[in-house]
Design a protein around this motif. Structure first.
Motif, PDB file in Angstrom:
ATOM      1  N   LEU A  86      50.915  24.599  43.156  1.00 40.05           N
ATOM      2  CA  LEU A  86      50.583  24.976  41.715  1.00 40.05           C
ATOM      3  C   LEU A  86      49.481  24.726  41.324  1.00 40.05           C
ATOM      4  CD1 LEU A  86      54.019  24.496  39.943  1.00 40.05           C
ATOM      5  CD2 LEU A  86      53.034  26.572  40.853  1.00 40.05           C
ATOM      6  N   LEU A  87      48.958  23.404  41.814  1.00 39.04           N
ATOM      7  CA  LEU A  87      47.571  23.029  41.141  1.00 39.04           C
ATOM      8  C   LEU A  87      46.528  23.531  41.991  1.00 39.04           C
ATOM      9  CD1 LEU A  87      48.322  18.859  40.979  1.00 39.04           C
ATOM     10  CD2 LEU A  87      47.270  20.421  39.182  1.00 39.04           C
ATOM     11  N   LEU A  88      46.644  23.841  43.298  1.00 41.63           N
ATOM     12  CA  LEU A  88      45.671  24.386  44.045  1.00 41.63           C
ATOM     13  C   LEU A  88      45.242  25.969  43.979  1.00 41.63           C
ATOM     14  CD1 LEU A  88      45.847  21.895  46.939  1.00 41.63           C
ATOM     15  CD2 LEU A  88      44.343  21.768  44.924  1.00 41.63           C
ATOM     16  N   THR A  89      46.301  26.549  43.690  1.00 38.95           N
ATOM     17  CA  THR A  89      46.299  28.273  43.922  1.00 38.95           C
ATOM     18  C   THR A  89      47.023  29.129  42.916  1.00 38.95           C
ATOM     19  OG1 THR A  89      46.301  29.862  45.711  1.00 38.95           O
ATOM     20  CG2 THR A  89      48.026  28.025  45.887  1.00 38.95           C
ATOM     21  N   SER A  90      46.627  30.116  42.875  1.00 39.79           N
ATOM     22  CA  SER A  90      47.386  31.454  42.128  1.00 39.79           C
ATOM     23  C   SER A  90      47.834  32.322  43.012  1.00 39.79           C
ATOM     24  CB  SER A  90      46.625  31.670  40.988  1.00 39.79           C
ATOM     25  OG  SER A  90      45.589  32.502  41.288  1.00 39.79           O
ATOM     26  N   ASN A  91      47.730  32.271  44.303  1.00 40.70           N
ATOM     27  CA  ASN A  91      48.009  33.144  45.256  1.00 40.70           C
ATOM     28  C   ASN A  91      49.427  33.375  45.213  1.00 40.70           C
ATOM     29  OD1 ASN A  91      49.021  33.745  48.347  1.00 40.70           O
ATOM     30  ND2 ASN A  91      47.001  34.624  48.216  1.00 40.70           N
ATOM     31  N   PHE A  92      49.889  34.738  45.172  1.00 42.26           N
ATOM     32  CA  PHE A  92      51.158  35.103  45.008  1.00 42.26           C
ATOM     33  C   PHE A  92      52.114  34.398  46.046  1.00 42.26           C
ATOM     34  CE2 PHE A  92      54.954  37.832  44.387  1.00 42.26           C
ATOM     35  CZ  PHE A  92      55.655  37.351  43.136  1.00 42.26           C
ATOM     36  N   PHE A  93      51.899  34.691  47.390  1.00 46.71           N
ATOM     37  CA  PHE A  93      52.627  34.356  48.482  1.00 46.71           C
ATOM     38  C   PHE A  93      52.946  32.683  48.489  1.00 46.71           C
ATOM     39  CE2 PHE A  93      50.902  38.679  49.486  1.00 46.71           C
ATOM     40  CZ  PHE A  93      52.197  39.122  49.970  1.00 46.71           C
ATOM     41  N   LEU A  94      51.654  32.073  48.134  1.00 46.48           N
ATOM     42  CA  LEU A  94      51.737  30.461  48.287  1.00 46.48           C
ATOM     43  C   LEU A  94      52.698  30.149  47.074  1.00 46.48           C
ATOM     44  CD1 LEU A  94      47.940  29.351  49.243  1.00 46.48           C
ATOM     45  CD2 LEU A  94      50.328  29.492  50.467  1.00 46.48           C
ATOM     46  N   LEU A  95      52.558  30.757  45.825  1.00 47.23           N
ATOM     47  CA  LEU A  95      53.438  30.579  44.910  1.00 47.23           C
ATOM     48  C   LEU A  95      54.861  30.750  45.225  1.00 47.23           C
ATOM     49  CD1 LEU A  95      51.717  32.302  41.825  1.00 47.23           C
ATOM     50  CD2 LEU A  95      51.862  29.704  42.385  1.00 47.23           C
ATOM     51  N   LEU A  96      55.127  31.763  46.170  1.00 48.30           N
ATOM     52  CA  LEU A  96      56.640  31.975  46.614  1.00 48.30           C
ATOM     53  C   LEU A  96      57.037  30.692  47.454  1.00 48.30           C
ATOM     54  CD1 LEU A  96      56.419  35.683  47.953  1.00 48.30           C
ATOM     55  CD2 LEU A  96      57.772  34.836  46.070  1.00 48.30           C
ATOM     56  N   LEU A  97      56.182  30.255  48.299  1.00 45.51           N
ATOM     57  CA  LEU A  97      56.506  28.990  49.278  1.00 45.51           C
ATOM     58  C   LEU A  97      56.565  27.841  48.206  1.00 45.51           C
ATOM     59  CD1 LEU A  97      56.496  27.520  51.807  1.00 45.51           C
ATOM     60  CD2 LEU A  97      53.854  27.148  51.515  1.00 45.51           C
ATOM     61  N   SER A  98      55.736  27.659  47.318  1.00 48.20           N
ATOM     62  CA  SER A  98      56.108  26.608  46.169  1.00 48.20           C
ATOM     63  C   SER A  98      57.223  26.600  45.475  1.00 48.20           C
ATOM     64  CB  SER A  98      54.769  26.698  45.030  1.00 48.20           C
ATOM     65  OG  SER A  98      55.048  25.946  43.993  1.00 48.20           O
ATOM     66  N   SER A  99      57.811  27.917  45.082  1.00 41.16           N
ATOM     67  CA  SER A  99      58.906  28.058  44.525  1.00 41.16           C
ATOM     68  C   SER A  99      60.170  27.838  45.478  1.00 41.16           C
ATOM     69  CB  SER A  99      59.150  29.411  44.228  1.00 41.16           C
ATOM     70  OG  SER A  99      60.317  29.873  43.371  1.00 41.16           O
ATOM     71  N   ALA A 100      59.877  28.135  46.607  1.00 44.08           N
ATOM     72  CA  ALA A 100      61.027  27.544  47.569  1.00 44.08           C
ATOM     73  C   ALA A 100      61.152  26.117  47.628  1.00 44.08           C
ATOM     74  CB  ALA A 100      60.587  28.451  49.064  1.00 44.08           C
ATOM     75  N   LEU A 101      60.079  25.657  47.887  1.00 46.14           N
ATOM     76  CA  LEU A 101      60.054  24.024  48.430  1.00 46.14           C
ATOM     77  C   LEU A 101      60.662  23.542  46.956  1.00 46.14           C
ATOM     78  CD1 LEU A 101      56.767  23.556  50.404  1.00 46.14           C
ATOM     79  CD2 LEU A 101      59.091  23.302  51.071  1.00 46.14           C
ATOM     80  N   GLY A 102      60.002  23.678  45.743  1.00 39.73           N
ATOM     81  CA  GLY A 102      60.337  23.084  44.806  1.00 39.73           C
ATOM     82  C   GLY A 102      61.668  23.350  44.055  1.00 39.73           C
ATOM     83  N   GLY A 103      62.293  24.339  44.237  1.00 41.22           N
ATOM     84  CA  GLY A 103      63.601  24.801  43.964  1.00 41.22           C
ATOM     85  C   GLY A 103      63.469  25.397  42.456  1.00 41.22           C
ATOM     86  N   PHE A 104      62.316  25.831  42.179  1.00 40.34           N
ATOM     87  CA  PHE A 104      62.015  26.480  40.720  1.00 40.34           C
ATOM     88  C   PHE A 104      62.879  27.616  40.542  1.00 40.34           C
ATOM     89  CE2 PHE A 104      57.214  25.048  41.953  1.00 40.34           C
ATOM     90  CZ  PHE A 104      57.748  23.728  41.216  1.00 40.34           C
ATOM     91  N   GLY A 105      63.389  27.778  39.306  1.00 42.59           N
ATOM     92  CA  GLY A 105      64.340  28.975  39.060  1.00 42.59           C
ATOM     93  C   GLY A 105      65.715  28.599  39.369  1.00 42.59           C
ATOM     94  N   ILE A 106      65.872  27.756  40.281  1.00 38.43           N
ATOM     95  CA  ILE A 106      67.360  27.614  40.711  1.00 38.43           C
ATOM     96  C   ILE A 106      68.371  27.157  39.558  1.00 38.43           C
ATOM     97  CG2 ILE A 106      66.797  26.597  42.945  1.00 38.43           C
ATOM     98  CD1 ILE A 106      67.460  23.843  42.014  1.00 38.43           C
ATOM     99  N   ALA A 107      69.575  27.884  39.854  1.00 38.11           N
ATOM    100  CA  ALA A 107      70.251  27.529  38.425  1.00 38.11           C
ATOM    101  C   ALA A 107      70.743  26.281  38.260  1.00 38.11           C
ATOM    102  CB  ALA A 107      71.701  28.232  38.791  1.00 38.11           C
ATOM    103  N   GLY A 108      70.845  25.790  36.902  1.00 33.46           N
ATOM    104  CA  GLY A 108      71.162  24.413  36.642  1.00 33.46           C
ATOM    105  C   GLY A 108      70.344  23.791  35.810  1.00 33.46           C
ATOM    106  N   GLY A 109      68.974  24.359  35.801  1.00 33.77           N
ATOM    107  CA  GLY A 109      68.006  23.696  34.899  1.00 33.77           C
ATOM    108  C   GLY A 109      67.628  22.279  35.377  1.00 33.77           C
ATOM    109  N   LEU A 110      67.428  21.503  34.278  1.00 34.11           N
ATOM    110  CA  LEU A 110      67.006  19.988  34.601  1.00 34.11           C
ATOM    111  C   LEU A 110      68.548  19.254  34.659  1.00 34.11           C
ATOM    112  CD1 LEU A 110      67.338  18.461  31.680  1.00 34.11           C
ATOM    113  CD2 LEU A 110      65.545  19.484  31.050  1.00 34.11           C
TER     114      LEU A 110
END
Length: 395
Positions: A86-110
């Motif tokens: 997230l810090l280094l790029t706004s490339n959509f495909f790398l954002l997909l990788l970031s979301s997969a590794l970070g679990g962004f958007g997974i149900a349950g919130g914080l």
């Protein structure tokens, strides 16, 4: 509690702080900074949430086979890597990788599974081996409570002046979470020979997976989009949204301290049916409230009710399963919840844009009620296993 329990707690606290602020700002960053549409946000959350439970299922299985600490260290590194992207790029495909590794958007919130993501099976299995069965609901409650407080504190970091500053803080804190488990000692020794899964374990896996599917659908439809709805529908600022999410986390954590006593008084099944049925009604009301403060109160009430029974559910699952299958079963439960949430999150972005904001909340209401009925059907005869008053043989 011994030293290893405190190491696990430290790691979970640090991860929860980082996940708490990310739960607030990632969706807002996508919309406000990168100017993505709700459909694109749904794709990012959905694809990421789909890959996360697949990793959870695979890593849970291999941690039982090769060692839980080793796999835990690998999975803990995923969150700092995702923030670095997230810090280094706004490339959509790398954002997909970031979301997969970070679990962004997974149900349950914080709170709950949302914080655990891919690390939950290993954390739960390692913690289970350190505490006796009769103490597990209590200790799981303490862990979930403290990590929820930490997540609520993390949400307040949304007051920081820029997304870059927020992401740097999240990177540092999640890095500490990874490093803190290095001194951990693992007692469980993986079996060299493959042992067939017992019919009892298979039945438990099936039941928790089925209930997890509906739970994932209901949460995936709404949870990732709540900060965006507060921003776009009610016109709230990012810092105000952070405050509301933080209060929801504090209330959730505080009420979770009562989970052990409520489980003993009501039983696991009645507790989960009561709390989730009330939360389902409040979820249904959320998009129809015209005033921001009514929507905020509604959110602050339904959030803890959705997760209040989680420590008892974890204890029940761990007490029903033999030692050699705990990470595998925990991973299967996570996957059963999060894979459907990925599809429902992607669908929700489309429904909000093409039909109405209310539609995902109406579907979530129905899914939660059906889920409560399934808990009654599957687990009404094993309530005592949730508080450790009855146990199965370890093995």
């Amino acid at each position: 509690m011994d030293r290893d329990v405190y190491l696990l707690l430290t790691s979970r606290i640090m991860r929860s702080v980082s996940a708490g602020v990310l739960a607030v700002v990632v969706g807002l960053y996508y919309v406000n900074e990168l100017h993505l549409t709700l459909f694109e946000v749904g794709v990012l959350f959905g694809v990421g949430a789909f890959l996360t439970p697949l990793l959870t299922l695979i890593l849970g299985f291999y941690s039982d086979k090769y060692g839980r600490k080793r796999i835990l260290l690998i999975t803990l590194s995923f969150l700092p890597i995702s923030v670095l992207i997230l810090l280094l790029t706004s490339n959509f495909f790398l954002l997909l990788l970031s979301s997969a590794l970070g679990g962004f958007g997974i149900a349950g919130g914080l709170v709950g599974g949302g914080v655990g993501a891919t690390v939950a099976p290993m954390q739960t299995a390692l913690l289970t081996e350190k505490i006796p069965p009769e103490e597990r609901t209590k200790v799981f409650s303490i862990f979930t409570t403290i990590s929820s407080y930490a997540g609520a504190g993390g949400a307040l970091l949304s007051h920081l002046p820029s997304y870059r500053t927020i992401f740097i803080m999240a990177l540092i804190i999640s890095g500490i979470s990874t490093l803190s488990v290095i001194p951990l000692r693992e007692s469980f020794k993986p079996r060299v020979k493959k042992v067939p899964t017992s019919s009892g374990d298979k039945d438990v896996i099936k039941k928790f997976t089925i209930t997890g599917v509906l739970n994932g659908v209901s949460q995936g439809l709404i949870v990732p989009f709540i900060p965006i709805i507060f921003s776009k529908t009610y016109g709230l600022s990012q810092s105000t949204i952070g405050d509301i999410v933080s209060i929801g986390g504090v209330v959730s954590a505080t009420l979770m301290l009562s989970t052990p006593s409520l489980t003993k008084r009501l039983g696991f099944v009645r507790l989960i049916i009561l709390t989730r049925s009330i939360s389902a009604v409040l979820v249904l009301l959320f998009p129809f409230l015209s005033l921001w403060y009514l929507a905020s109160i509604d959110y602050i009430v339904f959030t803890p009710l959705r997760v209040l029974s989680l420590p008892a559910q974890q204890a029940l699952m761990m007490n029903l399963i033999g030692e050699g299958r705990r990470a595998t079963v925990s991973g299967a439960n996570q996957a059963g919840r999060l894979i459907p949430s990925a599809f429902s999150t992607s669908l929700s972005g489309y429904l909000m844009r093409a039909v109405s904001i209310a539609m995902p909340f109406e579907i979530a209401f129905l899914a939660t009620l059906i889920n409560s009925f399934l808990y009654y059907s599957f687990f009404r005869s094993v309530d005592k296993l949730a508080n450790g008053s009855v146990t199965i043989a370890e093995g």
